[in-house]
Motif scaffolding. Sequence first.
Motif, PDB file in Angstrom:
ATOM      1  N   ARG A 148       0.917  -1.148   0.061  1.00 41.31           N
ATOM      2  CA  ARG A 148       0.111  -0.013  -0.180  1.00 41.31           C
ATOM      3  C   ARG A 148       0.939   1.290  -0.089  1.00 41.31           C
ATOM      4  N   THR A 149       0.234   2.417  -0.230  1.00 41.50           N
ATOM      5  CA  THR A 149       0.883   3.799  -0.262  1.00 41.50           C
ATOM      6  C   THR A 149      -0.088   4.539   0.482  1.00 41.50           C
ATOM      7  N   GLU A 153      -6.801   4.375   0.345  1.00 43.25           N
ATOM      8  CA  GLU A 153      -6.686   2.852  -0.179  1.00 43.25           C
ATOM      9  C   GLU A 153      -7.922   2.530  -1.190  1.00 43.25           C
ATOM     10  N   TRP A 158      -5.126  -3.438  -4.070  1.00 38.16           N
ATOM     11  CA  TRP A 158      -4.100  -3.779  -3.411  1.00 38.16           C
ATOM     12  C   TRP A 158      -4.121  -5.135  -2.618  1.00 38.16           C
ATOM     13  N   ASP A 160      -1.963  -6.497   0.718  1.00 39.72           N
ATOM     14  CA  ASP A 160      -0.907  -6.420   1.513  1.00 39.72           C
ATOM     15  C   ASP A 160      -1.092  -7.223   3.074  1.00 39.72           C
ATOM     16  N   THR A 192       6.410   1.614   2.114  1.00 38.50           N
ATOM     17  CA  THR A 192       5.371   1.539   3.235  1.00 38.50           C
ATOM     18  C   THR A 192       5.534   0.482   4.392  1.00 38.50           C
ATOM     19  N   SER A 321      -9.396  -5.038  -2.740  1.00 43.08           N
ATOM     20  CA  SER A 321      -8.323  -4.987  -1.698  1.00 43.08           C
ATOM     21  C   SER A 321      -8.354  -6.401  -0.804  1.00 43.08           C
TER      22      SER A 321
END
Length: 344
Positions: A148-149, A153, A158, A160, A192, A321
Amino acid sequence: MNLKKLSSLLGLSQTTVSRALNGYPEVSEATRQRVAEFAREMNYQPNRSAQRLATGKSLTIGHVVPVADHDMMNPHFIDFIAGAGEIYHRRGYDMLISVVSEDEQNRFYESLHRNKRVDGVIVHGPTVDDERVRLLNALGLPFVVHGRTKDPEESYSWVDVNNEEVFEKAAEYLLSLGHRRIGLINGWEFMTFAERRRAGYERALRKNGIKPVPELMYSNEMIEPNGHAAMLALLDLRDTPTAVLCSSVLTAMGAIRALRDRGLRPGDDVSMIGFDDCLSFLPSTGDGGLLTAYRSGIRLAGRQCADMLIDQIEGGGDNASLLLNAELSVGKSTRPLECATAAL
C-alpha cells in the motif's frame, strides 16, 4: 484439436464457441459453462494469437522492476513471481518482466499502455508517496499494488499484509517474555511496509511505558549482509538489546551469523523474531525450528495479486483490496529474559 473440431462436436458455430471461451456477454452463462467444461474434457488449448485478435487484448500482465540502489530482484520477488505465474498459466495469460532505470519508470508505463503491450500491471515495492498509483489511474491501465501507499486505499486495488499489527504483536510477544530493550532491523523506511512495521513496533513499546530508542533501530535493504552488520552494531552498544525484531528471514540469517561470530546463541543470549520465512529456497524455520517467525507466504501474495488483476481486467468494476494476516510460529530463537544463559 482446433476450434473447428471443438465447435463441430458441441454442435455450435465457431463464432459462438470462440465468444463463449473469451467471455463475451452476449453468450448465455449456461452455454459458456457447457463450452468451458467440454473444452477442459477435450484438453482444448485455444490459439493465443487468435484469442488476441478476437478480444483485442494482449493477454499479458506486466511487471516493471526499477533498477535502484535497492534491488527488487531478490528471493522475495522471485517467490512472488512464481505464485503469480501459476495463476497466469491457469487463466491463459503471459508475463512480461521489464527492468528499467528508476527515472524511466513513468515513461515506460505510458509506453506499455500506448502500445497495448499489456492488459494490466502489478506494482512492486510501493513507497510512502508513490506517484505510480496516480499515473496508472490517470492512464486507465488496470493495476494491483503489492502493498500500500499513502494514497486513499479505495483509490486503487491492493494486496498487503497487516504489517503494523504484526510488528506490534511481535514486540508485545517479546515484552511478554520480559524483554524491555528490543532492537529493530527493518527494511528501507521510505517503503510503506517498513514504515508500518516500525510504527507497530514503536506503538507496542509506548503502550508498555517504554520510550523507543533510535540507536536500537536500523533501516536498510533486507539482505543477509545488512542483517549481519546491524546486529554487530547492536552488540557493540554499551547497553545491548536482549531481543531483536527482523523484517525478513534474510536479515535474520545475517543477525544469527553475527551472534555466532561473537560466541552467542539466538534464544539463549539474544531472542529474535523474523518475518516472511515461507521462502521456497529455505527449509521451514518455524514450528520448533531455529527461528521464531511471523509467517506470511510471499507466493500466496503473488497468486492473490494475479487473480485480483485478471478479475479487474476481465470484469471491470470497483477497486478491490485484501489484507493478509501472518501467523506466529514459535521456534528456538525466543526465550524468557530470565532464562538467558549469558549476560551481554
